[in-house]
Write an enzyme that holds these catalytic residues in place. Structure first.
Site, PDB file in Angstrom:
ATOM      1  N   ARG A 250       1.298  -3.729  -6.218  1.00 30.64           N
ATOM      2  CA  ARG A 250       1.778  -5.060  -5.805  1.00 30.64           C
ATOM      3  C   ARG A 250       0.905  -5.584  -4.683  1.00 30.64           C
ATOM      4  O   ARG A 250       0.638  -4.864  -3.722  1.00 30.64           O
ATOM      5  CB  ARG A 250       3.202  -4.945  -5.233  1.00 30.64           C
ATOM      6  CG  ARG A 250       4.252  -4.812  -6.235  1.00 30.64           C
ATOM      7  CD  ARG A 250       5.621  -5.161  -5.693  1.00 30.64           C
ATOM      8  NE  ARG A 250       5.924  -4.824  -4.307  1.00 30.64           N
ATOM      9  CZ  ARG A 250       7.065  -5.134  -3.705  1.00 30.64           C
ATOM     10  NH1 ARG A 250       7.991  -5.793  -4.372  1.00 30.64           N
ATOM     11  NH2 ARG A 250       7.295  -4.799  -2.465  1.00 30.64           N
ATOM     12  N   THR A 254       1.440 -11.560  -1.772  1.00 31.11           N
ATOM     13  CA  THR A 254       2.122 -12.386  -2.785  1.00 31.11           C
ATOM     14  C   THR A 254       3.221 -11.619  -3.520  1.00 31.11           C
ATOM     15  O   THR A 254       4.064 -12.218  -4.183  1.00 31.11           O
ATOM     16  CB  THR A 254       1.119 -12.879  -3.842  1.00 31.11           C
ATOM     17  OG1 THR A 254       0.624 -11.727  -4.551  1.00 31.11           O
ATOM     18  CG2 THR A 254      -0.043 -13.633  -3.220  1.00 31.11           C
ATOM     19  N   ASP A 346       9.178   2.763   0.703  1.00 31.67           N
ATOM     20  CA  ASP A 346       8.106   2.721  -0.295  1.00 31.67           C
ATOM     21  C   ASP A 346       8.097   4.035  -1.072  1.00 31.67           C
ATOM     22  O   ASP A 346       7.735   5.091  -0.537  1.00 31.67           O
ATOM     23  CB  ASP A 346       6.759   2.493   0.400  1.00 31.67           C
ATOM     24  CG  ASP A 346       5.661   2.240  -0.608  1.00 31.67           C
ATOM     25  OD1 ASP A 346       5.488   3.081  -1.535  1.00 31.67           O
ATOM     26  OD2 ASP A 346       4.992   1.203  -0.520  1.00 31.67           O
ATOM     27  N   ASP A 349       4.645   5.979  -1.449  1.00 32.92           N
ATOM     28  CA  ASP A 349       4.219   6.628  -0.207  1.00 32.92           C
ATOM     29  C   ASP A 349       5.085   7.839   0.103  1.00 32.92           C
ATOM     30  O   ASP A 349       4.599   8.859   0.604  1.00 32.92           O
ATOM     31  CB  ASP A 349       4.282   5.624   0.956  1.00 32.92           C
ATOM     32  CG  ASP A 349       3.082   4.691   0.946  1.00 32.92           C
ATOM     33  OD1 ASP A 349       2.064   5.016   0.289  1.00 32.92           O
ATOM     34  OD2 ASP A 349       3.163   3.616   1.572  1.00 32.92           O
TER      35      ASP A 349
END
Ligand code: PRP
Ligand code: URA
Length: 355
Positions: A250, A254, A346, A349
């Protein structure tokens, strides 16, 4: 028209008058009791009538207790039943015209017999209007599940593992193990409808007919990176599945997905695809991955996501008419950075220790 009727002790006096009155009116009446005014439990009689209606043995049901309320609650526990306790002609008309009710529940203690006869007449003569009301009654019949293509896996162990997964102090090794285990639960649900065929099994004692999955071909397709964490768990369930990969990230500004890799099994169009990614946030990555699979000819796509945001679910469902989604949780919303709240941070991660 066949009418199933029953009462409890409080509705008995009216039931024994309503049943012959209905017969005189030309209905075939199935009287499910009781046969005396002795004290009984209304759920037992609500269940008898509701089951007869749900099974198609009767076209409509009429239940009488003290208020009509207990019968209403009992009857509505039976799938396929739309029961309402009604005391006015207007409500009797609307329960049919708008709600397509199939069981009328009456008060034998607070409403006069003549009024209840009138309510029965309206209930039995008023047609369902259909149209915009049909979609709503269909939702009632699905247990108010608004979107039948989304399934939330509800299991105590899923809830327990998910809470540990979300914790900010959960170390990488445990996080990775939990992702793998939760993928197993999702896979279990997502494969529930796989067809079976008979197989002859020779046990040490005798021969029996067992079951095996009837040649279902599966591809597991993780969205890189984080989806990789779910693959091993699914391979425990489906050891001969092929594994394809779709690489996406991603854009941090944006939040749009960008594809950087795609390698699918050559016969992917003949396989059920389990598309896996722990997080469904805006839905952009999943929607794009589903589009790849459709272009490759896949007809059966099932998205397995551990945590989903309502925004992502909406996006994916709107972008593809037949995809089915299996998830362990639908969280509250996205934050301004398109992260899921409360979420787990995340996922990529945390799986790979790159925080
Ligand atoms: C995460 C996650 C999904 C995507 C979800 O991946 O694993 O693929 O974001 O977001 P969306 O629904 O808004 O598209 P990310 O882009 O962080 O890449 P990574 O797996 O390599 O960490
Ligand atoms: N990707 C993640 O890993 N987590 C989120 O909350 C949103 C996108």
């Amino acid at each position: 028209m066949k009418i199933a009727i029953a009462s409890d002790h409080a509705g008995f006096e009216q039931k024994v008058q309503l049943a012959p009155w209905l017969a005189e009116e030309g209905y075939e009446v199935l009287d499910f009791g009781p046969s005396s005014e002795d004290r009984v439990d209304y759920p037992d009689f609500a269940y008898k009538v509701a089951s007869a209606v749900a099974a198609g043995e009767a076209d409509r049901g009429i239940l009488v207790c003290g208020t009509g309320l207990g019968m209403e609650m009992g009857a509505n526990k039976v799938p396929g039943i739309r029961a309402a306790a009604v005391q006015t002609p207007e409500f009797a008309e609307l329960m049919r015209a708008h709600n397509d009710a199939n069981v009328l529940c009456l008060s034998g203690r607070f409403v006069a017999l003549e009024v209840n006869e009138e309510l029965c007449r309206i209930f039995l003569e008023t047609p369902f209007e259909g149209g915009r009301h049909a979609g709503r009654t269909a939702k009632l019949d699905r247990g108010c599940m608004v979107e039948p293509r989304v399934q939330v896996v509800r299991h105590p162990l899923v809830a327990h593992k998910l809470s540990i997964l979300r914790g900010k102090d959960t170390p990488t090794k445990l996080f990775r193990e939990l992702i793998r285990e939760l993928a197993l639960f999702l896979g279990y649900e997502a494969t529930r409808d796989f067809p079976l065929e008979d197989v002859e099994v020779h046990t040490p004692l005798e021969t029996m007919t067992g079951k095996r999955v009837a040649g279902k071909k599966v591809a597991i397709v993780p969205i890189l990176r984080a989806g990789l964490g779910m693959v091993d768990g699914l391979l425990v369930l489906l050891p001969s599945a092929k594994v394809g990969h779709i690489g996406m990230y991603r854009d941090e500004e944006t939040h749009e997905p960008h594809e950087y890799y795609c390698k699918l099994p050559p016969d992917v169009d003949q396989r059920t695809c389990l598309l896996v990614d722990p997080m469904l946030a805006t839905g952009g990555s999943a929607a794009m991955a589903i589009e790849f699979l459709r272009k490759a000819g896949v007809s059966d796509v099932r998205l397995l996501s551990i945590v989903s945001a309502p925004e992502g679910l909406e996006e994916v469902l709107a972008s593809d008419p037949t995809v089915r989604i299996f998830t362990c949780a639908i969280d509250r919303c996205l934050n301004e950075n398109a992260y899921i709240l409360p979420g787990l941070g995340d996922a990529g991660d945390r799986i790979f220790g790159t925080l």
